[in-house]
Design a protein around this motif. Sequence first.
Motif, mmCIF file in Angstrom:
data_model
loop_
_atom_site.group_PDB
_atom_site.id
_atom_site.type_symbol
_atom_site.label_atom_id
_atom_site.label_comp_id
_atom_site.label_asym_id
_atom_site.label_seq_id
_atom_site.Cartn_x
_atom_site.Cartn_y
_atom_site.Cartn_z
ATOM 1 N N GLY A 1 2.150 0.432 2.243
ATOM 2 C CA GLY A 1 2.070 1.434 3.272
ATOM 3 C C GLY A 1 3.865 1.636 3.703
ATOM 4 O O GLY A 1 4.386 0.377 3.971
ATOM 5 N N VAL A 2 4.224 2.701 4.385
ATOM 6 C CA VAL A 2 5.499 2.738 5.033
ATOM 7 C C VAL A 2 4.994 3.519 6.287
ATOM 8 O O VAL A 2 4.368 4.460 6.215
ATOM 9 N N THR A 3 5.277 2.751 7.451
ATOM 10 C CA THR A 3 5.081 3.118 8.809
ATOM 11 C C THR A 3 6.191 3.579 9.554
ATOM 12 O O THR A 3 6.874 2.403 9.912
ATOM 13 N N LEU B 1 8.261 0.047 8.975
ATOM 14 C CA LEU B 1 7.616 -0.833 8.724
ATOM 15 C C LEU B 1 7.236 -1.024 7.524
ATOM 16 O O LEU B 1 6.353 0.255 7.086
ATOM 17 N N ILE B 2 7.534 -1.985 6.637
ATOM 18 C CA ILE B 2 7.117 -1.578 4.924
ATOM 19 C C ILE B 2 6.055 -2.817 4.678
ATOM 20 O O ILE B 2 6.614 -3.855 4.916
ATOM 21 N N ALA B 3 5.043 -2.313 4.201
ATOM 22 C CA ALA B 3 4.034 -3.520 4.018
ATOM 23 C C ALA B 3 4.473 -4.415 2.745
ATOM 24 O O ALA B 3 4.947 -3.840 1.847
ATOM 25 N N MET B 4 4.289 -5.632 3.177
ATOM 26 C CA MET B 4 4.662 -6.701 2.210
ATOM 27 C C MET B 4 3.614 -6.459 0.793
ATOM 28 O O MET B 4 2.630 -6.125 1.199
ATOM 29 N N VAL C 1 13.391 -1.846 8.831
ATOM 30 C CA VAL C 1 14.466 -1.388 8.618
ATOM 31 C C VAL C 1 14.636 -0.010 9.391
ATOM 32 O O VAL C 1 13.481 0.577 9.739
ATOM 33 N N ASP C 2 16.000 0.243 9.692
ATOM 34 C CA ASP C 2 16.276 1.411 10.421
ATOM 35 C C ASP C 2 15.729 2.550 9.579
ATOM 36 O O ASP C 2 15.926 2.750 8.181
ATOM 37 N N VAL C 3 15.523 3.532 10.254
ATOM 38 C CA VAL C 3 14.831 4.779 9.484
ATOM 39 C C VAL C 3 15.848 5.551 9.097
ATOM 40 O O VAL C 3 16.945 5.562 9.524
ATOM 41 N N ALA D 1 11.391 2.878 -1.899
ATOM 42 C CA ALA D 1 12.892 3.615 -1.447
ATOM 43 C C ALA D 1 12.931 2.945 -0.128
ATOM 44 O O ALA D 1 14.245 2.897 0.139
ATOM 45 N N ALA D 2 11.898 2.758 0.807
ATOM 46 C CA ALA D 2 12.102 1.984 2.007
ATOM 47 C C ALA D 2 12.575 0.553 1.690
ATOM 48 O O ALA D 2 13.613 0.254 2.508
ATOM 49 N N ALA D 3 12.144 -0.061 0.771
ATOM 50 C CA ALA D 3 12.570 -1.385 0.412
ATOM 51 C C ALA D 3 13.951 -1.492 0.038
ATOM 52 O O ALA D 3 14.563 -2.506 0.252
ATOM 53 N N ALA D 4 14.340 -0.246 -0.764
ATOM 54 C CA ALA D 4 15.569 -0.547 -1.358
ATOM 55 C C ALA D 4 16.756 -0.145 -0.259
ATOM 56 O O ALA D 4 17.853 -0.604 -0.551
ATOM 57 N N LEU D 5 16.258 0.238 0.854
ATOM 58 C CA LEU D 5 17.321 0.359 1.990
ATOM 59 C C LEU D 5 17.470 -0.794 2.600
ATOM 60 O O LEU D 5 18.812 -1.162 2.993
ATOM 61 N N LEU D 6 16.757 -1.863 2.082
ATOM 62 C CA LEU D 6 17.010 -3.295 2.590
ATOM 63 C C LEU D 6 17.656 -4.084 1.368
ATOM 64 O O LEU D 6 18.120 -5.374 1.286
#
Length: 187
Positions: A25-27, A11-14, A149-151, A167-172
């Motif tokens: 946060g990234v959960t 979960l990537i916080a908006m 996004v998938d981990v 980095a998590a957002a970049a996965l999308l």
Amino acid sequence: MTFASLSNQLLIAMPAMRDPNFARGVTFVCQHNEDGAMGLLVNRLSEYRLGDVLAQMNLTSDIAEVNDAPVLIGGPVQPERGFVLHAPSGNWESSFRISERISVTTSRDILIAMAAGEGPEHAVVALGYAGWSPGQLEQELMDNAWLTVDVREQLLFTTPLDTRWEAAAALLGVSSMAQLTDYAGHA
């Protein structure tokens, strides 16, 4: 309506997230079912090091890398409770297997192994967790509070903490979180 589990996803916080516990946060979602969800923040550094946690449990390590390993704030619920998110999965007591390669463990035996340098190849120690009651996470998603996004194991275990949100957002394919709107459109 069928239930879609978000287990083993991030979960990537908006950018508009106002809750200080989750802003930027990234959960990692460890469990998600009809009864609710449980996850661990993976980009919040606590004031503790693993050596501090080991000492609280009357354990010691002679390995500097173990003692100096960061401990994360896993979430606002039960901040005194410890979790070890790790890969690969192993046969630790009190382990919950999230995927073929990732488990979360709450038992002392994994910390004993880590103190001796015999723990899992990759591990994140976190204090506390994030929890959602039935339907709460689904509502937050409809309210545009999170991207999912998938981990990727690399993001959980080797990406520097201060870059995990972007980095998590970049996965999308999101190159800049600042460019995202804070409202949701529903057709």
